[in-house]
Design a protein around this motif. Sequence first.
Motif, PDB file in Angstrom:
ATOM      1  N   PHE A   1      39.897 -35.375  62.757  1.00 23.28           N
ATOM      2  CA  PHE A   1      39.166 -36.118  61.732  1.00 23.28           C
ATOM      3  C   PHE A   1      38.002 -36.898  62.351  1.00 23.28           C
ATOM      4  N   ALA A   2      38.208 -37.430  63.562  1.00 24.44           N
ATOM      5  CA  ALA A   2      37.153 -38.214  64.221  1.00 24.44           C
ATOM      6  C   ALA A   2      35.937 -37.339  64.514  1.00 24.44           C
ATOM      7  N   ARG A   3      36.181 -36.055  64.828  1.00 25.91           N
ATOM      8  CA  ARG A   3      35.063 -35.147  65.150  1.00 25.91           C
ATOM      9  C   ARG A   3      34.172 -34.878  63.935  1.00 25.91           C
ATOM     10  N   ALA A   4      34.666 -35.163  62.747  1.00 29.33           N
ATOM     11  CA  ALA A   4      33.840 -34.980  61.541  1.00 29.33           C
ATOM     12  C   ALA A   4      32.754 -36.044  61.427  1.00 29.33           C
ATOM     13  N   LYS A   5      32.888 -37.136  62.216  1.00 34.01           N
ATOM     14  CA  LYS A   5      31.884 -38.206  62.282  1.00 34.01           C
ATOM     15  C   LYS A   5      31.474 -38.709  60.894  1.00 34.01           C
ATOM     16  N   ARG A   6      32.482 -39.044  60.101  1.00 32.36           N
ATOM     17  CA  ARG A   6      32.321 -39.667  58.777  1.00 32.36           C
ATOM     18  C   ARG A   6      31.785 -38.722  57.708  1.00 32.36           C
ATOM     19  N   GLU A   7      31.491 -37.487  58.078  1.00 32.77           N
ATOM     20  CA  GLU A   7      31.006 -36.520  57.092  1.00 32.77           C
ATOM     21  C   GLU A   7      32.179 -36.025  56.246  1.00 32.77           C
ATOM     22  N   PRO A   8      31.916 -35.629  54.981  1.00 30.86           N
ATOM     23  CA  PRO A   8      33.007 -35.128  54.125  1.00 30.86           C
ATOM     24  C   PRO A   8      33.694 -33.924  54.754  1.00 30.86           C
ATOM     25  N   LEU A   9      35.019 -33.921  54.735  1.00 27.50           N
ATOM     26  CA  LEU A   9      35.759 -32.769  55.244  1.00 27.50           C
ATOM     27  C   LEU A   9      36.932 -32.469  54.327  1.00 27.50           C
TER      28      LEU A   9
ATOM     29  N   ILE B   1      48.498 -26.246  39.180  1.00 29.20           N
ATOM     30  CA  ILE B   1      49.916 -25.981  38.927  1.00 29.20           C
ATOM     31  C   ILE B   1      50.246 -24.503  39.018  1.00 29.20           C
ATOM     32  N   GLY B   2      51.226 -24.228  39.845  1.00 26.02           N
ATOM     33  CA  GLY B   2      51.880 -22.935  39.868  1.00 26.02           C
ATOM     34  C   GLY B   2      53.354 -23.272  39.924  1.00 26.02           C
ATOM     35  N   LEU B   3      54.073 -22.671  40.848  1.00 25.44           N
ATOM     36  CA  LEU B   3      55.443 -23.102  41.093  1.00 25.44           C
ATOM     37  C   LEU B   3      55.428 -24.452  41.810  1.00 25.44           C
ATOM     38  N   THR B   4      54.434 -24.623  42.712  1.00 30.12           N
ATOM     39  CA  THR B   4      54.234 -25.906  43.382  1.00 30.12           C
ATOM     40  C   THR B   4      53.006 -26.591  42.801  1.00 30.12           C
ATOM     41  N   VAL B   5      52.890 -27.889  43.064  1.00 31.53           N
ATOM     42  CA  VAL B   5      51.820 -28.687  42.475  1.00 31.53           C
ATOM     43  C   VAL B   5      50.961 -29.272  43.598  1.00 31.53           C
ATOM     44  N   HIS B   6      49.759 -28.727  43.766  1.00 32.64           N
ATOM     45  CA  HIS B   6      48.828 -29.178  44.799  1.00 32.64           C
ATOM     46  C   HIS B   6      47.645 -29.876  44.143  1.00 32.64           C
ATOM     47  N   PRO B   7      46.911 -30.683  44.910  1.00 32.46           N
ATOM     48  CA  PRO B   7      45.610 -31.130  44.410  1.00 32.46           C
ATOM     49  C   PRO B   7      44.642 -29.952  44.409  1.00 32.46           C
ATOM     50  N   HIS B   8      43.648 -30.008  43.549  1.00 38.91           N
ATOM     51  CA  HIS B   8      42.553 -29.042  43.675  1.00 38.91           C
ATOM     52  C   HIS B   8      41.850 -29.312  45.003  1.00 38.91           C
ATOM     53  N   PRO B   9      41.196 -28.301  45.597  1.00 38.87           N
ATOM     54  CA  PRO B   9      40.496 -28.539  46.867  1.00 38.87           C
ATOM     55  C   PRO B   9      39.549 -29.734  46.747  1.00 38.87           C
ATOM     56  N   TYR B  10      39.558 -30.589  47.754  1.00 39.86           N
ATOM     57  CA  TYR B  10      38.697 -31.773  47.718  1.00 39.86           C
ATOM     58  C   TYR B  10      38.225 -32.106  49.122  1.00 39.86           C
ATOM     59  N   LYS B  11      37.186 -32.941  49.188  1.00 41.55           N
ATOM     60  CA  LYS B  11      36.699 -33.438  50.467  1.00 41.55           C
ATOM     61  C   LYS B  11      36.801 -34.962  50.484  1.00 41.55           C
ATOM     62  N   VAL B  12      37.004 -35.485  51.674  1.00 41.78           N
ATOM     63  CA  VAL B  12      37.157 -36.922  51.843  1.00 41.78           C
ATOM     64  C   VAL B  12      36.437 -37.332  53.128  1.00 41.78           C
ATOM     65  N   CYS B  13      35.960 -38.578  53.170  1.00 44.40           N
ATOM     66  CA  CYS B  13      35.316 -39.099  54.380  1.00 44.40           C
ATOM     67  C   CYS B  13      36.304 -39.982  55.133  1.00 44.40           C
ATOM     68  N   ALA B  14      36.521 -39.677  56.421  1.00 43.20           N
ATOM     69  CA  ALA B  14      37.397 -40.480  57.272  1.00 43.20           C
ATOM     70  C   ALA B  14      36.519 -41.407  58.113  1.00 43.20           C
ATOM     71  N   VAL B  15      36.450 -42.681  57.712  1.00 39.13           N
ATOM     72  CA  VAL B  15      35.603 -43.671  58.384  1.00 39.13           C
ATOM     73  C   VAL B  15      36.447 -44.393  59.431  1.00 39.13           C
ATOM     74  N   PRO B  16      36.100 -44.273  60.726  1.00 39.78           N
ATOM     75  CA  PRO B  16      36.912 -44.904  61.788  1.00 39.78           C
ATOM     76  C   PRO B  16      37.062 -46.404  61.592  1.00 39.78           C
ATOM     77  N   ARG B  17      38.259 -46.908  61.881  1.00 42.62           N
ATOM     78  CA  ARG B  17      38.529 -48.345  61.800  1.00 42.62           C
ATOM     79  C   ARG B  17      37.985 -49.094  63.015  1.00 42.62           C
ATOM     80  N   SER B  18      37.756 -48.376  64.125  1.00 41.41           N
ATOM     81  CA  SER B  18      37.266 -49.031  65.337  1.00 41.41           C
ATOM     82  C   SER B  18      36.267 -48.121  66.025  1.00 41.41           C
ATOM     83  N   ASN B  19      35.702 -48.587  67.114  1.00 42.27           N
ATOM     84  CA  ASN B  19      34.726 -47.795  67.863  1.00 42.27           C
ATOM     85  C   ASN B  19      35.365 -46.710  68.715  1.00 42.27           C
ATOM     86  N   ALA B  20      36.719 -46.707  68.727  1.00 45.99           N
ATOM     87  CA  ALA B  20      37.437 -45.717  69.546  1.00 45.99           C
ATOM     88  C   ALA B  20      37.093 -44.298  69.112  1.00 45.99           C
ATOM     89  N   TYR B  21      36.775 -44.139  67.818  1.00 44.16           N
ATOM     90  CA  TYR B  21      36.433 -42.800  67.312  1.00 44.16           C
ATOM     91  C   TYR B  21      35.015 -42.784  66.740  1.00 44.16           C
TER      92      TYR B  21
END
Length: 495
Positions: free
Chosen positions: A158-166, A475-495
């Motif tokens: 996730f850190a390698r995405a550098k805050r970009e949507p993934l 919805i099928g037999l299992t219940v998943h979210p539709h495909p989505y993207k999210v931004c992982a913003v680092p909490r510290s400078n470590a990433y």
Amino acid sequence: MYERASRKMLGVLVCLLILFFVMLFRSKKSYPPGPFRLPILGGTWRFWFNMSRDNLLQMEKEYGNVFTMWVGPIPMIMLSGFQSVKEGLVNHSEAFADRLVTPLVKALTKEKGIMFSNGHTWKEQRKFGIVTMRKLGLGKKGVEHQIQEEAQQLIETFARAKREPLDPSLHIRKAVSNVICALAFGYRFSVDDEEFLKLTKAFHVILTYITSPWHGFYEMAPRLFNYLPGPHQKVFSSRAVVDSFIRKEIQKHKAQGSLHDPQDYIDFYLLQMRKAKSDPNSTYDEENLAQSIFDLFIAGSDTTFSTLQWALLLMANHPDVQEKVYKEMEDVLGSSPLCTHQDVKKLPYTNAVIHEILRSQYILIIGIPRQSVKDENILGFPIPKGTIVVPDIASVLLDPKQWATPQEFNPNHFLDKGGNFVTREAFLPFGAGARICLGKQLAEIELFIFFTSLLRSFTFQPPEGVKEINTEPSIGLTVHPHPYKVCAVPRSNAY
């Protein structure tokens, strides 16, 4: 001549319809009420345009907590709401211990292993599975170390995405699958390993087919479909890929001869095979071993994967909840490294949030069907031996008699007025009774470590311009979210 033949055909048709309605009237006396039963289709017409949890809840209101859904000529008894599901799965646990084995299930599992076997085979294989999971360190540092390693790999990805949507789905799936690999085979794979990618792809093909409409067509005419091209043939070839991979691992373990110091599921099973060699009733063999490993992947990867997908989506949509989880971890754990499952007792709010994710986003549309092993009675309704019984677990987790705001994401469902975590009897995402999920404890440890590790490292946000990520389930037999993207913003400078 033509008119006379037409009249005869019409007369035969009328007689058949009369016979059908006579049989329908008689069958209603033996089974609970339910949607009107049409010829050929039964009551499945209720799902034509609305295959949803709301539709199932509406049927509960119309017909009661125990009702009959006819699938063609086959009656299927639905148990809906906490009281009826508890009555079936807990109070009459042994009576409904058998799994329903459909043609596709039989083709994929040969009624071996743990998940879809019955009788003596199931009892022996399940008992071995429970004992071995404990030996492999469930609840101890052994398995936690493996999960922490995967969590760290996920953080770095996730850190390698550098805050970009993934899209987090592929990365989560690989991490969860690798936990099962470590338990089953004794080692993890590089996420780019070709054999590992082939294995995860094969499981994805199988699970996608099971949750598609094509699955239903195969169940109706398996002998015909076995000779026809189609997606079911891809499923069988994917099953062969998985089987080949598992059997190669079994042969590797046999060649290594490490049974004096067993390290993984295969080692312990091969040791048990040797011990039970002289027992004529033993079900310990390579067929059951291979199928048990398959079951571990099916039951232990897709469920945890789906829940973690929902977890990140819900945290992005509920930043107030996400910040409260982070603050609790910082206040309680300080600068300590990755969490261990022992920390769950120190983090009541975080624990409540994880439980609420499991409750509000149950990953099956209903529960896995059972089959009655004897004549039984549920809440005044006779259930004949051999009847298919389906516990609607989602209806329990959304039961308005059990939850203050069942349709909302509300961690307070699991907290008392003092902010302490409280267990709830109606919290049954892993089922209940004799068939309660074998991997329940593993899933709980995985969810806690993955969830806390990710939230201590990142703030999860919707992509720029997106106010809220879509929460409508696929919805099928299992219940998943539709495909989505999210931004992982680092909490510290470590990433």
